[in-house]
Motif scaffolding. Structure first.
Motif, PDB file in Angstrom:
ATOM      1  N   TYR A 192       7.196   7.074   3.708  1.00 44.21           N
ATOM      2  CA  TYR A 192       8.034   7.491   2.527  1.00 44.21           C
ATOM      3  C   TYR A 192       8.520   9.166   2.999  1.00 44.21           C
ATOM      4  N   ARG A 193       9.500   9.417   1.965  1.00 44.32           N
ATOM      5  CA  ARG A 193      10.224  11.213   2.689  1.00 44.32           C
ATOM      6  C   ARG A 193       8.487  11.801   1.295  1.00 44.32           C
ATOM      7  N   LEU A 194       8.140  13.030   2.315  1.00 35.27           N
ATOM      8  CA  LEU A 194       7.425  13.634   1.549  1.00 35.27           C
ATOM      9  C   LEU A 194       7.544  14.883   1.931  1.00 35.27           C
ATOM     10  N   ASN A 195       7.501  16.056   0.686  1.00 36.22           N
ATOM     11  CA  ASN A 195       7.593  17.436   0.284  1.00 36.22           C
ATOM     12  C   ASN A 195       8.407  17.605  -0.052  1.00 36.22           C
ATOM     13  N   ALA A 196       9.473  18.442   0.553  1.00 33.43           N
ATOM     14  CA  ALA A 196      10.531  19.267   0.568  1.00 33.43           C
ATOM     15  C   ALA A 196      11.514  18.069   1.256  1.00 33.43           C
ATOM     16  N   PHE A 197      11.648  17.184   1.405  1.00 34.60           N
ATOM     17  CA  PHE A 197      12.537  16.393   1.642  1.00 34.60           C
ATOM     18  C   PHE A 197      12.472  15.444   0.881  1.00 34.60           C
ATOM     19  N   GLY A 198      10.745  14.631   0.742  1.00 36.75           N
ATOM     20  CA  GLY A 198      11.422  13.783  -0.458  1.00 36.75           C
ATOM     21  C   GLY A 198      11.595  14.547  -2.111  1.00 36.75           C
ATOM     22  N   PHE A 199      11.080  15.365  -2.121  1.00 35.55           N
ATOM     23  CA  PHE A 199      11.176  15.845  -3.571  1.00 35.55           C
ATOM     24  C   PHE A 199      11.565  16.926  -3.714  1.00 35.55           C
ATOM     25  N   MET A 200      12.339  17.723  -3.674  1.00 37.50           N
ATOM     26  CA  MET A 200      12.818  18.838  -3.920  1.00 37.50           C
ATOM     27  C   MET A 200      14.114  18.658  -4.959  1.00 37.50           C
ATOM     28  N   ALA A 201      13.630  19.641  -5.342  1.00 39.52           N
ATOM     29  CA  ALA A 201      15.020  19.617  -7.055  1.00 39.52           C
ATOM     30  C   ALA A 201      15.886  20.894  -7.089  1.00 39.52           C
ATOM     31  N   LEU A 202      16.487  20.442  -6.803  1.00 37.04           N
ATOM     32  CA  LEU A 202      17.569  22.287  -7.234  1.00 37.04           C
ATOM     33  C   LEU A 202      19.147  21.211  -6.996  1.00 37.04           C
ATOM     34  N   TRP A 254       0.829  -1.132   0.127  1.00 37.06           N
ATOM     35  CA  TRP A 254      -0.030   0.117  -0.200  1.00 37.06           C
ATOM     36  C   TRP A 254       0.804   0.784   0.144  1.00 37.06           C
ATOM     37  N   ILE A 255       0.592   1.865  -1.100  1.00 41.36           N
ATOM     38  CA  ILE A 255       1.560   3.533  -0.924  1.00 41.36           C
ATOM     39  C   ILE A 255       0.660   4.682  -0.525  1.00 41.36           C
ATOM     40  N   HIS A 256       0.602   5.256   0.510  1.00 39.66           N
ATOM     41  CA  HIS A 256      -0.494   6.176   0.478  1.00 39.66           C
ATOM     42  C   HIS A 256      -1.038   8.196   0.385  1.00 39.66           C
ATOM     43  N   GLY A 257      -1.498   7.746   0.633  1.00 36.89           N
ATOM     44  CA  GLY A 257      -1.922   9.227  -0.988  1.00 36.89           C
ATOM     45  C   GLY A 257      -0.934  10.784   0.119  1.00 36.89           C
ATOM     46  N   GLY A 258      -2.117  11.788  -0.240  1.00 38.83           N
ATOM     47  CA  GLY A 258      -1.996  13.198   0.583  1.00 38.83           C
ATOM     48  C   GLY A 258      -0.745  14.375  -0.432  1.00 38.83           C
ATOM     49  N   TYR A 259      -0.866  13.854  -1.170  1.00 39.49           N
ATOM     50  CA  TYR A 259      -0.515  15.178  -2.757  1.00 39.49           C
ATOM     51  C   TYR A 259       1.520  14.979  -2.526  1.00 39.49           C
ATOM     52  N   LEU A 260       1.843  14.116  -1.638  1.00 38.52           N
ATOM     53  CA  LEU A 260       3.029  13.739  -2.217  1.00 38.52           C
ATOM     54  C   LEU A 260       3.639  14.798  -0.848  1.00 38.52           C
ATOM     55  N   HIS A 261       2.983  15.284   0.240  1.00 37.40           N
ATOM     56  CA  HIS A 261       3.377  16.335   1.488  1.00 37.40           C
ATOM     57  C   HIS A 261       3.241  15.880   2.638  1.00 37.40           C
ATOM     58  N   MET A 262       1.847  14.670   2.699  1.00 37.49           N
ATOM     59  CA  MET A 262       1.590  14.781   4.004  1.00 37.49           C
ATOM     60  C   MET A 262       1.008  13.303   4.235  1.00 37.49           C
ATOM     61  N   LEU A 263       0.133  12.562   5.450  1.00 41.53           N
ATOM     62  CA  LEU A 263       0.092  11.619   5.783  1.00 41.53           C
ATOM     63  C   LEU A 263       0.791  10.297   5.895  1.00 41.53           C
ATOM     64  N   SER A 264       0.493   9.834   5.918  1.00 41.89           N
ATOM     65  CA  SER A 264       1.312   8.311   6.242  1.00 41.89           C
ATOM     66  C   SER A 264       1.025   7.090   6.002  1.00 41.89           C
ATOM     67  N   GLY A 265       1.839   6.363   5.381  1.00 36.52           N
ATOM     68  CA  GLY A 265       0.921   4.159   5.838  1.00 36.52           C
ATOM     69  C   GLY A 265       0.280   3.758   7.395  1.00 36.52           C
ATOM     70  N   GLN A 266       0.266   4.890   8.320  1.00 36.95           N
ATOM     71  CA  GLN A 266       0.059   3.925   9.065  1.00 36.95           C
ATOM     72  C   GLN A 266      -1.454   4.940   9.688  1.00 36.95           C
ATOM     73  N   GLU A 267      -1.943   5.549   8.729  1.00 38.53           N
ATOM     74  CA  GLU A 267      -3.324   6.263   9.123  1.00 38.53           C
ATOM     75  C   GLU A 267      -4.094   5.358   9.639  1.00 38.53           C
ATOM     76  N   LYS A 268      -4.926   5.273  10.534  1.00 36.12           N
ATOM     77  CA  LYS A 268      -5.941   4.307  11.225  1.00 36.12           C
ATOM     78  C   LYS A 268      -7.418   4.710   9.708  1.00 36.12           C
ATOM     79  N   GLY A 269      -7.724   3.796   9.119  1.00 32.77           N
ATOM     80  CA  GLY A 269      -8.879   3.642   8.529  1.00 32.77           C
ATOM     81  C   GLY A 269      -8.699   3.494   7.072  1.00 32.77           C
ATOM     82  N   TYR A 270      -7.228   3.980   7.144  1.00 29.17           N
ATOM     83  CA  TYR A 270      -6.224   4.400   5.364  1.00 29.17           C
ATOM     84  C   TYR A 270      -5.232   3.607   4.808  1.00 29.17           C
TER      85      TYR A 270
END
Length: 601
Positions: A214-224, A179-195
């Motif tokens: 998995y790493r999210l937002n700038a920590f997971g996807f910042m390109a520089l 399972w790969i959780h959603g959250g716009y690649l910015h938020m949430l987790s793989g341990q959300e109750k009900g999700y």
């Protein structure tokens, strides 16, 4: 009382001072593998012992060893397994097992911030003794709402996964769903109750489930460009996707000890988790790591280059006050999250994706074509046959995706006059032809299951067609042309019995076939979301579960579903099929160039 039986494998590794036992509770069929530190002297003392006193000593030592073994027996409700990095102690719930918070990479902190993940075994960082896998660890660093002054939560040391299984018998070779959780690649987790998965779901479906952070937002996807310095990949961004691939490697190495079949792995994700599924299908780094894929409400726009993203994201670098990677790695979590351009271009928050778009307004990419995880844009990969994972593929959307978080909070009390005025004002910039045709296709005579909410239903259907369902039809068509494997398409049309007003992940009391409905149904969470459920709601949950699990087990949908583009499955109170249920509506948005406004990330 448990009865203990030594496993034959125990005699093969006496030098390690570690032996595996089978512990079987009386009256039950499940057998679990557990670890003990008992070494009977009988294994090492010569059989040529000729003296009775020596044999007596051996007997006493054997008894002492056995008593020591009994003293180390874990409490009832626990189980232990041996992975490639050491022993895990998990929890037993009913007839299912859970192992939570298992590290799959060394922590991406300090000098390892913005670097590819590295498995603990590869790094020589395996744990000593038995790792406590009875609880979740921290979610990944995030901010909510997506703005500078949002509330910061989570940590960077967050790369953990969890396993839920009905068996610990390697010989069972059960299907595996990651399972790969959603959250716009910015938020949430793989341990959300009900999700996220549970032991109960694993037992009910006889399937092994894996979820992870998995790493999210700038920590997971910042390109520089400055992050390329010292990079082993000569790239930047997409670190969160690399984390996902690291999880799949872990699954291939270890899932057999949890009763799973490493040759029968299905990846499935919702929202940005669906986008992740699509990414992994295209990535050479994920080749051969999974065997089926389910994309639930993923994005369609996915073509930003590394160079363009690195240029756009210079606004982030400027806000941090840094000029190099060393400086960036010294910033704390809040400083990083508050420097992200949430509302200014490249507008990572993308605040109005559930509204009719503003002409010419687009958003900055989070997921990019970086040349490492993705070598070329997905559509180009399909056209040129340069993709890497040709597996059975399911693409799904819900009919009112935008009912998850509509732009106008008073939409539930709209009149038909309100609806006509708002649609006219928003579509007028796109031309009279578009406006006239939209009013014809999305008009007040369309049947509505909730009479007093018909304007809301029609508006969210219009936006959902434009932003998600019609673009995903095009995505499915491209996949069907490129893949040798079967492609399936579904549209959720079910209307729950009441509004979803009790679930924290839903910011609005959604009433129709909203974004998240299919995933919540699969995880048996409609009661959590809606407060109460009817037999029809439960039947809908059963419907989703039945077909997803069949797909995971067989690698295909049953014949009544039908492959795309010949058939699209409509998931309502029951399954029905249609050749092209959105044909006329989608033609409007495609012919008038609306697909670049589709959901991104």
């Amino acid at each position: 009382m448990s009865r203990v039986e030594m496993n034959e494998d125990a005699f093969e590794v006496p030098a390690r001072n570690e032996y595996r036992y089978l512990v079987q509770d009386e009256g039950e069929e499940e057998i679990q593998y557990v670890r003990r530190h008992y070494v009977s002297p009988f294994l090492v003392v010569s059989k040529r012992c000729m003296f009775l006193i020596a044999c007596g000593v051996i007997g006493l030592l054997t008894l002492a060893g056995y008593l020591a073994y009994v003293a180390q027996t874990p409490p009832p409700g626990f189980a232990e397994v041996l992975t490639d990095c050491g022993w895990l102690r998990g929890h037993r719930e009913g007839r299912g097992y859970s192992f939570k918070g298992i590290p799959y990479s060394i922590p991406p902190v300090e000098e390892r911030r913005w670097k590819p993940p590295q498995g603990l075994k590869d790094a020589g960082k395996c744990w000593e003794g038995v790792y406590d896998a009875t609880r979740f660890r921290s979610v990944c660093a995030q901010i909510q709402p997506l703005e500078k002054d949002g509330v910061v939560s989570g940590k960077e040391d967050c790369l953990h996964l969890s396993v839920f299984t009905p068996s610990l018998q390697p010989s069972d070779k059960l299907p595996v769903m990651v399972w790969i959780h959603g959250g716009y690649l910015h938020m949430l987790s793989g341990q959300e109750k009900g999700y996220s998965p549970t032991e109960e779901l694993a037992v009910q479906t006889q399937t092994v489930f894996v979820s992870f952070n998995y790493r999210l937002n700038a920590f997971g996807f910042m390109a520089l460009e400055v992050l390329r310095e010292g990079s082993s990949t000569n790239t930047s961004g997409n670190y969160g996707f690399m984390d996902q691939i690291q999880v799949l490697h872990w699954v291939q190495s270890n899932i057999h000890v949890f009763g799973g079949d490493p040759q029968k792995v299905t990846i499935f994700g919702q929202s940005s988790g669906g986008t992740s599924v699509w990414t992994l299908m295209m990535s050479p780094l994920a080749k051969g790591l999974f065997h089926r894929a389910i994309d639930m409400s993923g994005s369609y726009v996915y073509n930003a280059s590394l160079e363009s993203a690195e240029k756009d994201n210079l606004v982030f670098l400027k806000r941090t006050g840094c000029k190099d990677a060393a400086c960036l790695r010294k910033l704390n979590i809040s400083q990083i999250l508050q420097a992200i351009p949430w509302l200014d271009y490249p507008s990572w928050a993308a605040a109005d994706l559930t509204d009719i778009p503003v002409k010419g307004r687009f958003y900055g990419p989070v997921a990019i074509v970086d040349g490492h995880v993705l070598r070329s844009p997905p559509f180009e990969s399909w056209e040129k046959k340069t993709f890497f994972n040709d597996v059975p593929f399911v693409i799904g959307t819900t009919e009112q995706e935008a009912d998850f978080f509509p732009p106008m909070k008073n939409i539930s009390v709209w009149t038909w006059g309100d609806y006509q005025w708002y649609v006219t004002e928003k579509l007028k910039p796109f031309g009279e032809k578009v406006l006239t045709e939209a009013k014809k296709l999305y008009n007040s005579s369309v049947p509505c299951p909730i009479t007093d909410r018909c304007p809301e239903r029609l508006f969210t259907t219009l936006v959902s067609d434009m932003r998600a369902s019609c673009p995903n039809n095009d995505l499915a068509m491209r996949a069907a042309k490129a893949l040798e494997s079967p492609v399936y398409r579904y549209l959720v049309t079910y209307t729950p019995s009441k509004a979803a007003d009790t679930y924290p992940l839903l910011p609005y009391p959604s009433r129709f076939s909203y974004h998240l409905l299919d995933s919540l149904a699969f995880f048996r969470s409609l009661k959590m979301a809606h407060g109460t459920v009817t037999s029809k709601d439960e039947d809908f949950q059963d419907l989703i579960t039945k077909y997803f699990i069949t797909f995971a087990k067989e690698g295909r949908m049953p014949s009544e579903w039908g492959e795309f583009p010949s058939q699209t499955a409509l998931l309502g109170e029951k399954l029905s099929v249609s050749q092209n249920p959105l044909k006329e509506r989608c033609k409007l948005w495609e012919d008038n160039g609306f697909y670049p406004y589709a959901w991104i990330n």
